[in-house]
Design a protein around this motif. Structure first.
Motif, PDB file in Angstrom:
ATOM      1  N   SER A 171       1.001  -1.231   0.141  1.00 54.04           N
ATOM      2  CA  SER A 171      -0.102  -0.145   0.805  1.00 54.04           C
ATOM      3  C   SER A 171       0.457   1.468   0.096  1.00 54.04           C
ATOM      4  N   CYS A 172       0.472   2.523  -0.808  1.00 51.28           N
ATOM      5  CA  CYS A 172       1.228   2.943  -0.757  1.00 51.28           C
ATOM      6  C   CYS A 172       0.369   4.727  -0.337  1.00 51.28           C
ATOM      7  N   PHE A 173       0.920   5.697  -0.950  1.00 45.29           N
ATOM      8  CA  PHE A 173       0.356   7.533  -0.680  1.00 45.29           C
ATOM      9  C   PHE A 173       1.306   8.053  -1.192  1.00 45.29           C
ATOM     10  N   VAL A 174       0.846   8.303  -2.565  1.00 45.12           N
ATOM     11  CA  VAL A 174       2.291   9.339  -3.020  1.00 45.12           C
ATOM     12  C   VAL A 174       1.993  11.044  -3.310  1.00 45.12           C
ATOM     13  N   LEU A 175       2.207  11.942  -2.803  1.00 43.39           N
ATOM     14  CA  LEU A 175       1.922  13.167  -2.483  1.00 43.39           C
ATOM     15  C   LEU A 175       3.344  14.096  -3.562  1.00 43.39           C
ATOM     16  N   ASN A 176       2.878  14.525  -4.608  1.00 38.34           N
ATOM     17  CA  ASN A 176       3.981  14.993  -5.761  1.00 38.34           C
ATOM     18  C   ASN A 176       3.118  16.722  -5.108  1.00 38.34           C
ATOM     19  N   ARG A 177       4.449  17.115  -5.738  1.00 39.04           N
ATOM     20  CA  ARG A 177       4.664  19.138  -5.656  1.00 39.04           C
ATOM     21  C   ARG A 177       5.440  19.036  -6.643  1.00 39.04           C
ATOM     22  N   TRP A 178       5.099  20.890  -7.206  1.00 40.64           N
ATOM     23  CA  TRP A 178       6.364  20.151  -8.679  1.00 40.64           C
ATOM     24  C   TRP A 178       6.131  21.656  -8.249  1.00 40.64           C
TER      25      TRP A 178
ATOM     26  N   THR B 216      -7.353  -4.509  -0.413  1.00 41.34           N
ATOM     27  CA  THR B 216      -8.695  -3.747  -1.470  1.00 41.34           C
ATOM     28  C   THR B 216      -8.436  -4.323  -2.395  1.00 41.34           C
ATOM     29  N   GLY B 217      -7.468  -3.896  -2.831  1.00 44.29           N
ATOM     30  CA  GLY B 217      -6.407  -3.532  -4.630  1.00 44.29           C
ATOM     31  C   GLY B 217      -7.702  -2.027  -5.405  1.00 44.29           C
ATOM     32  N   SER B 218      -7.657  -1.519  -4.116  1.00 46.04           N
ATOM     33  CA  SER B 218      -8.190  -0.376  -4.943  1.00 46.04           C
ATOM     34  C   SER B 218      -7.100   1.275  -4.529  1.00 46.04           C
ATOM     35  N   ALA B 219      -7.549   1.720  -5.843  1.00 45.17           N
ATOM     36  CA  ALA B 219      -6.642   2.796  -5.731  1.00 45.17           C
ATOM     37  C   ALA B 219      -7.932   4.489  -6.256  1.00 45.17           C
ATOM     38  N   ASN B 220      -7.044   5.484  -5.448  1.00 46.03           N
ATOM     39  CA  ASN B 220      -7.754   6.604  -5.563  1.00 46.03           C
ATOM     40  C   ASN B 220      -6.743   7.697  -6.715  1.00 46.03           C
ATOM     41  N   LEU B 221      -6.853   8.279  -7.851  1.00 48.86           N
ATOM     42  CA  LEU B 221      -6.235   9.769  -7.886  1.00 48.86           C
ATOM     43  C   LEU B 221      -6.602  10.613  -8.600  1.00 48.86           C
ATOM     44  N   CYS B 222      -6.424  11.729  -7.029  1.00 52.44           N
ATOM     45  CA  CYS B 222      -6.556  13.136  -7.109  1.00 52.44           C
ATOM     46  C   CYS B 222      -5.986  14.432  -7.671  1.00 52.44           C
ATOM     47  N   TRP B 223      -6.567  14.812  -8.502  1.00 59.17           N
ATOM     48  CA  TRP B 223      -6.279  15.955  -8.962  1.00 59.17           C
ATOM     49  C   TRP B 223      -6.997  16.788  -8.363  1.00 59.17           C
ATOM     50  N   PHE B 224      -5.781  18.072  -7.334  1.00 61.60           N
ATOM     51  CA  PHE B 224      -6.118  18.975  -7.049  1.00 61.60           C
ATOM     52  C   PHE B 224      -6.621  20.533  -8.044  1.00 61.60           C
ATOM     53  N   GLY B 225      -7.194  22.176  -7.455  1.00 55.43           N
ATOM     54  CA  GLY B 225      -7.639  23.254  -8.310  1.00 55.43           C
ATOM     55  C   GLY B 225      -8.414  23.074  -8.408  1.00 55.43           C
ATOM     56  N   ARG B 226      -8.565  23.989  -9.409  1.00 60.14           N
ATOM     57  CA  ARG B 226     -10.067  24.741  -9.792  1.00 60.14           C
ATOM     58  C   ARG B 226     -10.731  23.854 -10.039  1.00 60.14           C
ATOM     59  N   ASN B 227     -10.202  22.702 -11.238  1.00 53.84           N
ATOM     60  CA  ASN B 227     -11.219  21.535 -12.098  1.00 53.84           C
ATOM     61  C   ASN B 227     -10.562  20.494 -11.357  1.00 53.84           C
ATOM     62  N   GLY B 228     -10.499  20.761 -10.312  1.00 53.32           N
ATOM     63  CA  GLY B 228     -10.279  19.022  -9.025  1.00 53.32           C
ATOM     64  C   GLY B 228     -11.324  17.870  -9.630  1.00 53.32           C
ATOM     65  N   ARG B 229     -10.482  17.115  -9.363  1.00 49.60           N
ATOM     66  CA  ARG B 229     -11.047  15.579  -9.925  1.00 49.60           C
ATOM     67  C   ARG B 229     -10.579  14.700  -9.586  1.00 49.60           C
ATOM     68  N   VAL B 230     -11.797  13.175  -8.808  1.00 51.71           N
ATOM     69  CA  VAL B 230     -10.944  12.311  -8.308  1.00 51.71           C
ATOM     70  C   VAL B 230     -11.649  10.921  -9.169  1.00 51.71           C
TER      71      VAL B 230
END
Length: 215
Positions: free
Chosen positions: A134-141, A167-181
């Motif tokens: 299991s992992c959690f990765v937070l990217n910053r640029w 659980t074999g599940s994952a979530n990809l998250c995009w922050f910001g004005r047009n954020g989505r999951v």
């Protein structure tokens, strides 16, 4: 194995392999590198590549300056990628951006694996199965001055990658004005779909996975 959590600071863009190598030798030791660009199509000039540049490859190295050379099998002169930019990454220390201690981080392989698998980078062919834990990765640029926060360089590069091996599940998250999951219920099936798409594309032009196909 317990969940591995990492905050990754990415610095760039460096517009050529030479520029990235020069900076890596001066300011980095071990770390991550990512190539944004286009898949080369035999017999076509660069302005005939399809679509916008996208994330093509991610790698790790104990010595970034020594790894980013023209002989690199993926991003070098004889590689498969026409480079638009190179980004240098490292696991953050205390959440503060800037120059780091020069040593390899134990979490780098999981960051590479999760990024390549869930974002379906075209030329990480060996990363088509889910990460081993299991992992959690937070990217910053960050800009090349190491201090100025900037937007993600390509839209498909998620701010957060979260994976639960149990659980074999994952979530990809995009922050910001047009954020989505983007929620992935079955990571193994997600990986098989990527392999099937690659096999199909080999009978056509070798194009990259597009943002629309990922999202």
């Amino acid at each position: 194995m317990a969940e591995i959590s990492s905050v990754v600071d990415w610095f760039g863009p460096y517009r050529s392999l030479k520029d990235a190598r020069t900076v890596a030798r001066q300011d980095f030791g071990g770390g991550l590198y990512a190539a944004i660009g286009w898949s080369k199509i035999e017999g076509r000039s660069p302005n005939q590549y399809r679509g916008r540049p996208t994330l093509q490859y991610i790698g790790i190295a104990e010595n970034l300056g020594g790894r980013l050379t023209e002989t690199h099998h993926k991003i070098g002169l004889r590689g498969n990628i026409e480079i638009a930019s190179i980004w240098l990454g490292e696991v953050a220390s205390y959440g503060v951006p800037g120059r780091r201690r020069k040593k390899i981080e134990p979490h780098l392989d999981i960051v590479e694996w999760a990024t390549a698998f869930f974002l379906r980078t075209q030329y990480n062919e060996m990363k088509r199965t889910p990460p081993r834990c299991s992992c959690f990765v937070l990217n910053r640029w960050w800009s090349t001055d190491y201090e100025t926060s900037i937007d993600r360089p390509v839209s498909r590069w998620a701010d957060v990658i979260e994976y639960n091996i149990y659980t074999g599940s994952a979530n990809l998250c995009w922050f910001g004005r047009n954020g989505r999951v983007k929620s992935i219920d079955n990571a193994m099936a997600y990986g098989r779909a990527a392999i099937n798409q690659e096999m199909k594309s080999k009978s056509l032009l070798p194009a990259s996975i597009t943002d629309d196909e990922l999202v």
